[in-house]
Design a protein around this motif. Structure first.
Motif, PDB file in Angstrom:
ATOM      1  N   LEU A  18       0.842  -1.197   0.000  1.00 26.32           N
ATOM      2  CA  LEU A  18       0.000   0.000   0.000  1.00 26.32           C
ATOM      3  C   LEU A  18       0.874   1.243   0.000  1.00 26.32           C
ATOM      4  CD1 LEU A  18      -2.677  -1.005   2.694  1.00 26.32           C
ATOM      5  CD2 LEU A  18      -2.841  -1.229   0.206  1.00 26.32           C
ATOM      6  N   LEU A  19       0.402   2.264  -0.713  1.00 21.50           N
ATOM      7  CA  LEU A  19       1.080   3.557  -0.750  1.00 21.50           C
ATOM      8  C   LEU A  19       0.137   4.630  -0.225  1.00 21.50           C
ATOM      9  CD1 LEU A  19       2.742   3.388  -4.291  1.00 21.50           C
ATOM     10  CD2 LEU A  19       3.812   2.919  -2.080  1.00 21.50           C
ATOM     11  N   SER A  69       5.165   4.036   2.303  1.00 22.21           N
ATOM     12  CA  SER A  69       4.935   2.735   1.691  1.00 22.21           C
ATOM     13  C   SER A  69       4.888   1.649   2.764  1.00 22.21           C
ATOM     14  CB  SER A  69       6.019   2.424   0.661  1.00 22.21           C
ATOM     15  OG  SER A  69       7.308   2.480   1.251  1.00 22.21           O
ATOM     16  N   PHE A  70       4.007   0.677   2.554  1.00 20.93           N
ATOM     17  CA  PHE A  70       3.775  -0.383   3.527  1.00 20.93           C
ATOM     18  C   PHE A  70       3.603  -1.726   2.814  1.00 20.93           C
ATOM     19  CE2 PHE A  70       1.926   3.571   4.962  1.00 20.93           C
ATOM     20  CZ  PHE A  70       2.264   3.683   6.296  1.00 20.93           C
ATOM     21  N   VAL A 121       4.061  -3.447   7.900  1.00 21.01           N
ATOM     22  CA  VAL A 121       5.499  -3.217   7.797  1.00 21.01           C
ATOM     23  C   VAL A 121       5.714  -1.942   6.989  1.00 21.01           C
ATOM     24  CG1 VAL A 121       7.700  -4.135   6.989  1.00 21.01           C
ATOM     25  CG2 VAL A 121       5.948  -5.696   7.888  1.00 21.01           C
ATOM     26  N   GLU A 122       6.096  -0.871   7.669  1.00 24.78           N
ATOM     27  CA  GLU A 122       6.352   0.385   6.956  1.00 24.78           C
ATOM     28  C   GLU A 122       7.775   0.377   6.414  1.00 24.78           C
ATOM     29  OE1 GLU A 122       5.835   5.224   7.135  1.00 24.78           O
ATOM     30  OE2 GLU A 122       5.378   4.041   8.930  1.00 24.78           O
ATOM     31  N   ALA A 152      11.643   5.329   3.975  1.00 25.69           N
ATOM     32  CA  ALA A 152      13.003   5.618   4.417  1.00 25.69           C
ATOM     33  C   ALA A 152      12.991   6.543   5.632  1.00 25.69           C
ATOM     34  CB  ALA A 152      13.802   6.252   3.280  1.00 25.69           C
ATOM     35  N   GLY A 153      13.664   6.134   6.667  1.00 20.77           N
ATOM     36  CA  GLY A 153      13.725   6.923   7.889  1.00 20.77           C
ATOM     37  C   GLY A 153      12.576   6.668   8.844  1.00 20.77           C
ATOM     38  N   PHE A 154      11.561   5.907   8.402  1.00 20.66           N
ATOM     39  CA  PHE A 154      10.390   5.625   9.247  1.00 20.66           C
ATOM     40  C   PHE A 154      10.038   4.142   9.194  1.00 20.66           C
ATOM     41  CE2 PHE A 154      10.077  10.075   8.068  1.00 20.66           C
ATOM     42  CZ  PHE A 154       9.791  10.685   9.281  1.00 20.66           C
TER      43      PHE A 154
END
Length: 258
Positions: free
Chosen positions: A125-126, A131-132, A156-157, A160-162
């Motif tokens: 999913l976006l 993004s996940f 699951v995310e 980038a950075g999160f």
């Protein structure tokens, strides 16, 4: 200080220990979202009671390491990577446990049975830049009592950075007598169980009861030195001996003069 007699230098100290655990309830970004809105049910494995699938997935981070494969098990677990080669069976374990499989996300590890009902889904999913990858067990019956159903997701995310991972619960007809909600590392020595077979805090539905995996890396120490080499001796050997309690490791590097 350098010890000329032993041709060595040493350091000792205390480093922070790494940790891997589930937080107190933390609402997931979007809470429960039925994957059936966008995706068809995923095919059942040959063993629809205790089996699973090895999946190639977009790269994600688990316990500070990247993975692009998982073992997705009928019985409510997701393994980061495929090191164990095993789907989680119906006999749940406490966490952490060195017994395979390891590197597990145990959102609802109990003896589920897709053979007699329910579906499972996986999809990417976006949401804007985020993004996940989401895994869902939907209305899956308990093996010992097919009237009891469970719906749970692992979000699951991958942003980038999160990079974060949540457990999200939508339907819990009962807390099964044998059930684990927890997380563990690849060795089965680091992690924790928030709930195990009647002990701890059982999972609950609703956004306020989503659980977040939190991984904290251990401390580190950097030891630097400069040396003038005697090129009549080749190769030159640098050896690092590392010890903590009864555990010790050795790293060796070889160098030669031009």
């Amino acid at each position: 200080a350098y010890n000329a007699g032993t041709n060595s230098l040493s350091w000792s100290g205390t480093l922070n220990q790494s940790s891997l655990a589930l937080t107190s309830p933390v609402p997931a970004t979007f809470g429960y979202f039925p994957l059936s809105t966008f995706f068809a049910p995923f095919a059942l494995p040959g063993n629809c009671d205790d089996g699973g699938w090895i999946l190639n997935v977009p790269t994600f981070t688990f316990n500070n390491a990247p993975y692009n494969q998982v073992i997705w098990s009928v019985n409510g677990t997701l393994e980061a990577g495929t090191a164990s080669g095993l789907a989680s069976g119906g006999a749940n374990q406490n966490m952490p446990s060195a017994i395979l499989p390891n590197n597990l996300m145990g959102a609802l590890w109990t003896d589920l049975n897709l053979c007699v009902g329910g579906n499972w889904y996986v999809g990417n999913l976006l949401a804007g830049p985020r993004s996940f990858t989401v895994y869902e067990w939907e209305n899956v019956p308990l093996f010992s009592n097919n009237a009891l159903r469970y719906t749970v997701q692992i979000w699951v995310e991958r942003t980038a950075g999160f990079e974060r991972i949540w457990y999200v619960y939508q339907r819990l007809d009962s807390v099964a007598p044998n059930m684990t909600v927890g997380v563990e590392d690849m060795t089965g020595t680091l992690g924790s169980a928030r709930y195990f077979n009647g002990s701890g805090t059982p999972p609950a539905t609703g956004a306020a009861n989503n659980l977040l995996i939190v991984s904290t890396p251990g401390g580190s120490a950097t030891l630097g030195f400069q040396a003038q080499a005697d090129c009549s001796v080749s190769p030159i050997v640098n050896r690092a001996n590392l010890s903590s309690g009864s555990t010790s490791e050795t790293a060796i590097a070889f160098s030669t003069c031009p």
